[in-house]
Design an enzyme around this catalytic site. Structure first.
Site, PDB file in Angstrom:
ATOM      1  N   SER A  48       0.851  -1.187   0.000  1.00  0.00           N
ATOM      2  CA  SER A  48       0.000   0.000   0.000  1.00  0.00           C
ATOM      3  C   SER A  48       0.891   1.244   0.000  1.00  0.00           C
ATOM      4  CB  SER A  48      -0.859  -0.001   1.268  1.00  0.00           C
ATOM      5  OG  SER A  48       0.008   0.119   2.385  1.00  0.00           O
ATOM      6  N   ASP A  80      -0.755  -1.554  -4.028  1.00  0.00           N
ATOM      7  CA  ASP A  80      -2.064  -1.732  -3.404  1.00  0.00           C
ATOM      8  C   ASP A  80      -2.641  -0.357  -3.009  1.00  0.00           C
ATOM      9  OD1 ASP A  80      -4.138  -3.293  -2.541  1.00  0.00           O
ATOM     10  OD2 ASP A  80      -3.169  -3.987  -0.690  1.00  0.00           O
ATOM     11  N   HIS A 181     -11.817  -5.038   5.108  1.00  0.00           N
ATOM     12  CA  HIS A 181     -10.420  -4.988   5.550  1.00  0.00           C
ATOM     13  C   HIS A 181     -10.323  -5.200   7.061  1.00  0.00           C
ATOM     14  CE1 HIS A 181      -9.688  -2.682   1.687  1.00  0.00           C
ATOM     15  NE2 HIS A 181      -8.780  -3.620   1.660  1.00  0.00           N
ATOM     16  N   GLY A 216      -9.388  -7.841   1.678  1.00  0.00           N
ATOM     17  CA  GLY A 216      -9.773  -8.155   3.064  1.00  0.00           C
ATOM     18  C   GLY A 216     -10.071  -9.626   3.273  1.00  0.00           C
ATOM     19  N   GLY A 217      -9.258 -10.500   2.702  1.00  0.00           N
ATOM     20  CA  GLY A 217      -9.502 -11.939   2.814  1.00  0.00           C
ATOM     21  C   GLY A 217      -9.204 -12.519   4.194  1.00  0.00           C
ATOM     22  N   ILE A 238      -4.497 -11.055   1.289  1.00  0.00           N
ATOM     23  CA  ILE A 238      -4.330 -11.398   2.706  1.00  0.00           C
ATOM     24  C   ILE A 238      -3.284 -10.446   3.277  1.00  0.00           C
ATOM     25  CG2 ILE A 238      -3.563 -13.160   4.359  1.00  0.00           C
ATOM     26  CD1 ILE A 238      -6.124 -14.054   3.033  1.00  0.00           C
TER      27      ILE A 238
END
Ligand SMILES: [Zn+2]
Length: 289
Positions: A48, A80, A181, A216-217, A238
């Site tokens: 991110s 990300d 998330h 948001g797995g 993940i």
């Protein structure tokens, strides 16, 4: 070496998904690479804006490339949750394979307009870069939250997904389909799990026919992840589970060697802890027993 697009096409025809794991330091990259290489599956490393700021955008790109080149292994790098065009351009210029261009907080039509502009700018630098667009609200922060409200979440509809994909020309879509998330403490303890709207995923896939990402797995029920992949999810993110494993591994490493100051004697515990989580997720996404 296959391109990221070709790897995704192959995964789709094989009925499996590619794991996307966020990294913020070298122990995380090492763990993700080791797990994927050991299981002989492709993988995506994500960072991110916050993770890139800490790591260094170019430094991260150089490190991932070094794994790809040395081992001839399909490890891809994704920018990300990127919230501005300059930040996306920086990542693509550094050699990232894909960008999650996330303007989902803006009004829908404004999100379409700016995403379309970004795609043109990014593909003019690298025509094979994949751009993912975001619609719907799946919360922010891959951390431990007090509360995650998915029960009143507004799910992405098949018609808005189609409109977004057709208007922007994105390669990959991230819909809101019950995912969120972060995790809550009961998920960390294993007492509760997230559940997904499988039928909605199937409808969105049929309406758009693009690659779909599940954000948001972490903390999602295994059966739901499996069914979501059957319904059309191609990439599963993940992050929180890795961060938890990272912290636990670090605490263990320090605890076991109380007077140790040598990093390379302490940090293998972190790599091992994270690698276990990545390995178990990759086995699930790839249909390996
Ligand atoms: Zn995400």
């Amino acid at each position: 070496m296959k391109t990221f697009r070709e790897i995704l096409q192959k995964a789709e025809s094989d009925g499996v998904a590619i794991g996307h794991f966020n990294v913020a330091d070298f122990t995380l990259i090492k763990a993700v690479f080791n797990a994927a290489h050991e299981l002989r599956v492709p993988v995506v490393v994500g960072a991110s804006e916050g993770e890139r700021k800490f790591f260094g955008t170019r430094q991260l790109a150089a490190l991932v490339k070094s794994f790809r080149d040395e081992f001839g292994w399909p490890i891809f790098l994704n920018a990300d949750h990127t919230h501005s065009l300059p930040s996306a351009l920086e990542a693509v210029n550094a050699g990232f394979d894909s960008v999650v261009f996330d303007l989902s907080a803006l009004p829908f039509e404004e999100n379409i307009r700016q995403t379309k502009e970004a795609i043109e700018a990014l593909k003019s630098i690298n025509p094979s870069v994949l751009v993912e667009g975001e619609i719907g609200d799946i919360g922010t922060g891959s951390e431990i939250h007090q509360d995650i409200k998915t029960s009143d979440q507004i799910l992405t509809t098949a018609s808005e997904a189609r409109h977004f994909v057709e208007s922007t020309g994105i390669d990959i879509l991230a819909p809101a389909v019950g995912n969120a998330h972060g995790m809550v403490q009961s998920m960390v303890d294993g007492a509760t799990k997230k559940h997904l709207q499988i039928e909605r995923i199937r409808e969105i896939k049929a309406a758009t026919n693009v690659f779909l990402t599940l954000h948001g797995g972490s903390g999602t029920a295994d059966a739901d992840l499996k069914h979501s992949i059957e319904a059309g999810i191609n990439i599963v993110h993940i992050n929180t589970e890795l961060r938890l494993a990272w912290r636990r591994g670090l605490e263990d490493g320090l605890e076991k060697r109380k007077s140790e100051v040598v990093p390379y004697k302490i940090l293998p515990a972190v790599v091992e802890s994270v690698q276990q989580v990545v390995g178990s997720r990759l086995r699930l996404f790839s249909n390996l027993s």
